[in-house]
Design a protein around this motif. Structure first.
Motif, short mmCIF file in Angstrom:
data_model
loop_
_atom_site.label_atom_id
_atom_site.label_comp_id
_atom_site.label_asym_id
_atom_site.label_seq_id
_atom_site.Cartn_x
_atom_site.Cartn_y
_atom_site.Cartn_z
N PHE A 121 0.82 -1.21 0.00
CA PHE A 121 0.00 0.00 0.00
C PHE A 121 0.86 1.27 0.00
O PHE A 121 0.45 2.29 -0.57
N ARG A 130 -4.34 3.23 -9.29
CA ARG A 130 -5.81 3.24 -9.27
C ARG A 130 -6.41 1.84 -9.32
O ARG A 130 -7.48 1.60 -8.76
N GLY A 132 -7.14 -1.81 -8.36
CA GLY A 132 -7.04 -2.68 -7.20
C GLY A 132 -7.39 -4.11 -7.58
O GLY A 132 -8.16 -4.34 -8.52
N TYR A 156 -9.55 1.99 -7.16
CA TYR A 156 -9.46 2.79 -5.95
C TYR A 156 -9.94 4.21 -6.25
O TYR A 156 -9.65 4.76 -7.33
N LEU A 160 -7.79 8.89 -2.40
CA LEU A 160 -7.02 8.15 -1.40
C LEU A 160 -5.57 8.61 -1.42
O LEU A 160 -4.93 8.64 -2.47
N TYR A 166 -5.93 3.43 1.46
CA TYR A 166 -5.94 2.33 0.49
C TYR A 166 -6.35 1.02 1.15
O TYR A 166 -7.18 0.27 0.64
N TYR A 169 -10.09 0.71 2.18
CA TYR A 169 -10.95 0.47 1.02
C TYR A 169 -10.78 -0.97 0.53
O TYR A 169 -11.76 -1.64 0.20
N TYR A 170 -9.53 -1.43 0.53
CA TYR A 170 -9.24 -2.80 0.10
C TYR A 170 -9.88 -3.83 1.02
O TYR A 170 -10.40 -4.86 0.54
N LYS A 173 -13.46 -4.59 0.09
CA LYS A 173 -13.51 -5.34 -1.17
C LYS A 173 -13.06 -6.79 -0.98
O LYS A 173 -13.66 -7.72 -1.50
#
Length: 333
Positions: A121, A130, A132, A156, A160, A166, A169-170, A173
């Motif tokens: 990250f 961008r 992911g 992404y 961020l 990052y 958000y990951y 997902k």
């Protein structure tokens, strides 16, 4: 390739994502987590991972050597088991892979074969990534080179600007992705086609240490420097530099496209001050900096126009040194 109905999951390592997927795993599978001192000391939402495990009565064992683990070598070793590496501190050796009947999978966060290695990250922030990816690949004896068995691509958001942003958000997902995969594995899969990684497109980036590598190099182009500084933002302390002989930590930095370009000699010079930010000259442009911490206090209002942020060359030279980690943490050499 066929995958039998899965009844057991052995998680190797452990992280924030592990905590999020455990409710589904506990409900559908027999499980155990083999974790390390390094994993268990990780802070998740204000508490160590070990404390979370104990409070939630999660089944785990703290081990130093994976190769000597009875659970790894025997108890879970069957076609009805999946071994899942989640931030594993161990590299599984070829002789272990050969004798394990279970499918050994690793969870990875980048567009393999790009960005193999660690500190994903931070590297992403540096390179303004961008795209992911959620990846599960079959472990082999090398690092992040195995055949990809499940994957999912996403974008992404543009705003961020820290490793934590990052990662958070990951996490959402990845949790959705893994839950979907686990429900498939529970019922078995008759035909699945693992995908080879395209080696000539590969790249590898090593692990980082913020105390060693996180020093601002004011000779960098202003856009690159902005991304570099942000790559050591939360959950890290920030990117280091000096102000009036005090070591300070910078974060929340953005490139400034609205002021004049500056030559490299002016880099680090504070040339304008706002209510909650300063403008600092950089090479070919300038930076807007919102946080400058000294002893856990944001001293942005104490900075003076005409003063300079600077990093001694000896600090810059040391940041090219490579570091290594094991199951206990940073390896000192």
């Amino acid at each position: 390739m066929k995958i039998s109905k899965i009844k057991n999951i052995l998680i190797i390592g452990g992280d924030k994502i592990t905590l999020s997927i455990l409710p589904l795993i506990k409900k559908n599978f027999n499980y155990l987590i083999l974790s390390s001192k390094r994993n268990l000391s990780t802070i998740v939402d204000g508490k160590t991972l070990e404390k979370h495990f104990k409070e939630k009565e999660i089944k785990f064992k703290k081990i130093n050597n994976l190769d000597n683990s009875v659970d790894f070598n025997h108890k879970f070793n069957s076609n009805a088991s999946i071994y899942l590496c989640m931030s594993s501190p161990w590299i599984i050796k070829k002789k272990s892979i050969t004798k394990i009947k279970s499918l050994i999978l690793n969870s990875h966060s980048t567009r393999l074969p790009e960005y193999r290695g660690g500190a994903s990250f931070s590297w992403m922030v540096m390179n303004r990534v961008r795209f992911g990816f959620n990846n599960l690949y079959i472990i082999d004896e090398k690092i992040d080179t195995g055949k990809i068995i499940f994957y999912e691509e996403f974008l992404y958001p543009l705003n961020l600007n820290s490793p934590k942003a990052y990662f958070d958000y990951y996490v959402n997902k990845q949790v959705d992705f893994l839950e979907h995969v686990f429900l498939k594995l529970k019922n078995g899969i008759k035909n699945i086609f693992p995908v080879n990684q395209t080696e000539y497109m590969s790249s590898y980036f090593p692990r980082l240490n913020s105390d060693l590598h996180g020093w601002a190099d004011w000779s960098l182009d202003f856009e690159d420097l902005s991304c570099f500084i942000n790559s050591f933002g939360a959950p890290h302390n920030g990117c280091c530099t000096y102000y009036n002989n005090k070591k300070v930590y910078l974060s929340k930095v953005s490139p400034n496209y609205e002021d004049a370009k500056f030559n490299s000699y002016k880099s680090g010079l504070i040339y304008r001050k706002g209510p909650s930010w300063v403008c600092v000259a950089g090479t070919n442009g300038s930076l807007i900096i919102e946080e400058v911490f000294h002893r856990n206090k944001n001293i942005i209002q104490e900075l003076k126009i005409g003063d300079r942020l600077y990093t001694p060359s000896k600090k810059i030279d040391k940041k090219f040194k490579r570091v290594f980690y094991d199951s206990k943490g940073l390896v000192k050499n």
